[in-house]
Design a protein around this motif. Sequence first.
Motif, PDB file in Angstrom:
ATOM      1  N   ILE A 192       0.471  -0.792  -7.939  1.00 57.40           N
ATOM      2  CA  ILE A 192       1.377  -1.063  -6.941  1.00 57.40           C
ATOM      3  C   ILE A 192       0.823   0.207  -5.798  1.00 57.40           C
ATOM      4  O   ILE A 192       0.639  -0.113  -4.669  1.00 57.40           O
ATOM      5  N   LEU A 196      -0.672  -1.105  -2.177  1.00 60.11           N
ATOM      6  CA  LEU A 196      -0.063  -0.371  -0.809  1.00 60.11           C
ATOM      7  C   LEU A 196      -0.733   0.071   0.150  1.00 60.11           C
ATOM      8  O   LEU A 196      -0.965  -0.542   1.448  1.00 60.11           O
ATOM      9  N   GLU A 229       2.417  -6.291  -5.199  1.00 57.98           N
ATOM     10  CA  GLU A 229       3.163  -5.042  -5.111  1.00 57.98           C
ATOM     11  C   GLU A 229       4.802  -5.734  -5.533  1.00 57.98           C
ATOM     12  O   GLU A 229       5.446  -4.940  -6.221  1.00 57.98           O
TER      13      GLU A 229
END
Length: 333
Positions: A192, A196, A229
């Motif tokens: 994640i 990002l 994500e």
Amino acid sequence: MASGQAPITSSELANLWMAYQEKTMMLRILEHLIEHANAEEKQLLQSHYEGSQKNIETITAIFQQEGAVIPIGFTESDVNKGVPKLFDYMYDIMYLHMMTKIEMSLYALFTGGSYRKDIHYFFTGLTAEAQMINGQANQFLLEKGVLVRPAYVSMPKEVTFVHSNDYLSGFDWFSDKRSLNTIEVSLIHHAIETNLVGMQLMIGFAQVATNDEVKKYLTKGMKLSKKIEIELGEFYRQNFIEPPASHAGKATTSQTTPFSDKLMMYNTSLLTTFGLGSNALGTAFSLRNDLPAKMTLLAKDIFAFAHEGGKIMIKNGWMEEPPQMEDRIKLTR
């Protein structure tokens, strides 16, 4: 070839060639980031820049000693100076943090594929350098409150063993399935966090790309990062853990490109390749069958995205060909 040294092997040549591509790309990216960094950020970025310059000189010298052509990689023509910054508050260090993660993995792999003493030593040094810069970037971002730590857990008080195949089952709201273990939490957090930062990179790249096909492709990359994500973050939410997020590191609204489309496509390709490797690692080390299943599906999307990017690079003449093995078998009629 240097006196008294064995000729470099095919794997060593490949590793040096790939390191040259990555390092010359990093120089160009860093040149733009340094131009807009504040004094504190600039010190860390400049350190990596100077190290990369020395490493490129070392690779060049080895190629010259071996009588090999010097790759093109990325040159001053791939960066436009004096243009507005493409990324805002702290993104430069967040990008450095992400890229040195890739370098740590890449150069450790290259070390294992090196046999000649000087080349093995060179890649050992590159690995240590990437680890040092990553640690500095990590500490910098933590002190600024930008980097989100993984979830804390209670320390185990006893050793336990798995006695039921239910341990391998996925999450189910209607039955007593186990929560994520710390290995699985670590793998999800890393994925994640990387996506990002990668998503903001794709947003910035997409808005300044000059080639329409590249612009559409990078927009697709932005959406893919967001999908990863969201879908991996759902595993966190099922365990009442909030996925990592940061208030910093966004793309600006600049429409003026600092980089060539060739460079942006290569950087995207490098991140995509790293994403495939991370997904494979997550699949291998997770014991909850729903998580590897999800990562396998995401890997198909990542692979398709990488394949499409390769075709765009070839179409536009941006994919520099790696050194080839000599043709030792001539086919005749």
